[in-house]
Design a protein around this motif. Sequence first.
Motif, short mmCIF file in Angstrom:
data_model
loop_
_atom_site.label_atom_id
_atom_site.label_comp_id
_atom_site.label_asym_id
_atom_site.label_seq_id
_atom_site.Cartn_x
_atom_site.Cartn_y
_atom_site.Cartn_z
N MET A 103 0.87 -1.18 -0.13
CA MET A 103 0.00 0.06 -0.10
C MET A 103 0.94 1.09 -0.01
O MET A 103 1.85 1.42 0.75
CB MET A 103 -0.93 0.05 1.12
N ASN A 104 0.66 2.14 -0.63
CA ASN A 104 1.30 3.63 -0.87
C ASN A 104 1.11 4.11 0.41
O ASN A 104 -0.02 4.34 0.81
CB ASN A 104 0.83 4.43 -1.86
N ALA A 105 2.08 4.65 1.02
CA ALA A 105 1.97 5.76 2.32
C ALA A 105 1.02 6.76 2.43
O ALA A 105 0.51 6.90 3.27
CB ALA A 105 3.46 6.02 2.80
N ALA A 106 0.94 7.16 1.12
CA ALA A 106 -0.11 8.45 0.89
C ALA A 106 -1.53 7.85 0.82
O ALA A 106 -2.44 8.78 0.87
CB ALA A 106 0.43 9.25 -0.10
N GLU A 107 -1.74 6.80 0.51
CA GLU A 107 -3.03 6.21 0.19
C GLU A 107 -4.01 5.90 1.43
O GLU A 107 -3.42 5.51 2.54
CB GLU A 107 -2.84 4.58 -0.31
N PRO A 108 -5.15 6.39 1.59
CA PRO A 108 -5.98 6.57 2.93
C PRO A 108 -6.23 5.07 3.47
O PRO A 108 -6.35 4.25 2.34
CB PRO A 108 -7.14 7.31 2.43
N VAL A 109 -6.36 4.96 4.62
CA VAL A 109 -6.54 3.57 5.12
C VAL A 109 -8.19 3.44 4.86
O VAL A 109 -8.96 4.28 5.07
CB VAL A 109 -6.41 3.59 6.48
N LYS A 110 -8.57 2.50 4.44
CA LYS A 110 -9.80 2.13 4.01
C LYS A 110 -10.65 1.83 5.60
O LYS A 110 -9.99 1.09 6.32
CB LYS A 110 -10.34 0.94 3.33
N THR A 111 -11.92 2.29 5.90
CA THR A 111 -12.39 2.01 7.17
C THR A 111 -13.87 1.31 6.72
O THR A 111 -14.90 2.14 7.29
CB THR A 111 -12.56 3.49 7.86
N GLY A 112 -14.11 0.71 5.99
CA GLY A 112 -15.45 -0.04 5.76
C GLY A 112 -16.09 -0.72 7.05
O GLY A 112 -15.30 -1.09 7.85
N LEU A 113 -17.56 -0.73 7.07
CA LEU A 113 -18.08 -1.25 7.86
C LEU A 113 -19.00 -2.37 7.38
O LEU A 113 -20.00 -1.78 6.76
CB LEU A 113 -18.55 -0.36 9.13
N LEU A 114 -19.16 -3.37 7.87
CA LEU A 114 -20.56 -4.18 7.47
C LEU A 114 -21.26 -4.24 8.70
O LEU A 114 -20.87 -5.02 9.79
CB LEU A 114 -20.06 -5.47 7.03
N ALA A 115 -22.65 -3.75 8.70
CA ALA A 115 -23.43 -3.90 9.93
C ALA A 115 -24.50 -4.90 9.45
O ALA A 115 -25.25 -4.70 8.54
CB ALA A 115 -24.06 -2.61 10.25
N VAL A 116 -24.60 -6.07 10.39
CA VAL A 116 -25.52 -7.04 10.03
C VAL A 116 -26.87 -6.73 11.03
O VAL A 116 -26.55 -6.85 12.22
CB VAL A 116 -24.80 -8.44 10.37
N VAL A 117 -27.82 -6.33 10.26
CA VAL A 117 -28.74 -5.71 11.15
C VAL A 117 -30.10 -6.49 11.31
O VAL A 117 -30.73 -7.05 10.27
CB VAL A 117 -29.18 -4.42 10.40
N GLY A 118 -30.73 -6.72 12.40
CA GLY A 118 -31.80 -7.48 12.60
C GLY A 118 -33.01 -6.67 12.69
O GLY A 118 -32.88 -5.40 13.43
N ILE A 119 -33.89 -6.66 11.71
CA ILE A 119 -35.09 -5.69 11.89
C ILE A 119 -36.38 -6.26 12.42
O ILE A 119 -37.46 -5.69 12.21
CB ILE A 119 -35.28 -5.54 10.17
N GLY A 120 -36.09 -7.41 13.02
CA GLY A 120 -37.16 -7.90 13.93
C GLY A 120 -38.24 -8.66 13.18
O GLY A 120 -37.79 -9.10 11.87
N PRO A 121 -39.41 -9.02 13.48
CA PRO A 121 -40.35 -9.90 12.88
C PRO A 121 -41.22 -9.23 11.46
O PRO A 121 -41.83 -9.89 10.93
CB PRO A 121 -41.33 -10.18 13.98
N GLY A 122 -41.04 -7.96 11.32
CA GLY A 122 -41.63 -7.47 10.27
C GLY A 122 -42.42 -6.30 10.48
O GLY A 122 -42.40 -5.11 9.70
N ALA A 123 -42.87 -6.03 11.81
CA ALA A 123 -43.52 -4.58 11.96
C ALA A 123 -42.78 -3.47 12.17
O ALA A 123 -41.60 -3.55 12.60
CB ALA A 123 -44.60 -4.77 13.25
#
Length: 262
Positions: free
Chosen positions: A1-21
Amino acid sequence: MNAAEPVKTGLLAVVGIGPGAADLITPRARLAVEQAEVVAGYRTYLDLIAHLVRPEQDVLSSAMMQEIDRCRRALALADEGKRVALICGGDPGIYAMAGLVYELAKENGSTCGIEIIPGIAALNACAAVLGAPLMHDFAAVSLSDLMTPWPLIEKRLHAAAAADFVIVLYNPKSGRRSSQIVRAQEIMLEHRVPETPAGIVTGVGRPHESVRLSTLARMLDEEIGMQSTVIIGNSATFAFQGKMVTPRGYAAKYGLADAVRS
């Protein structure tokens, strides 16, 4: 990685939305969806949160049985530095995507952050509309043998029934799979009286929600499908005013009058 290249800070949120309501989606889950650049999930679940998705967000929709591809794509985007919300019904750690995400992240050497956003599980929501059937020890068993051999499922049913757990049955029946719920009933009847209360909830939290209180002996007379959850009581569970109740043990320990006052 190039020293000037920004560090990637991705995030995966695994989201529970409940039963449907909509009103059973937690504030944390809403925030995770709102903050995401990409929202991914099974199309039925995405339909349930359509009101939360903004036009500028990318949406990745996939069909049932495409779980591995769905998780791989979500991880890849997060590894590229994106904020991704992977949508799951119920709670992501209960028969859903949380475990698969971690397995694939380990396999692929993913470096993104992973956050699990809990949701109200089907067993919570179904128990609430049935009354209070899960007040004491319980076991959840999926009757789907797609990834778990049926002999192992039978072994677990026998063990849970013999231990007098309240039993929550996920994935009890589908168009192609109808014999498992019959066998599950037979196993339960080896350990419980026929009059044991049994609740069948279908489509909990959705407009077509159906709630039926029956007995272990007669539960198969009710309509049961893939959107159903079946709760079978233990030896102490009783029916009261159309609800299922499993005593915690307060009355036996302290006396009913003292339990009511406490």
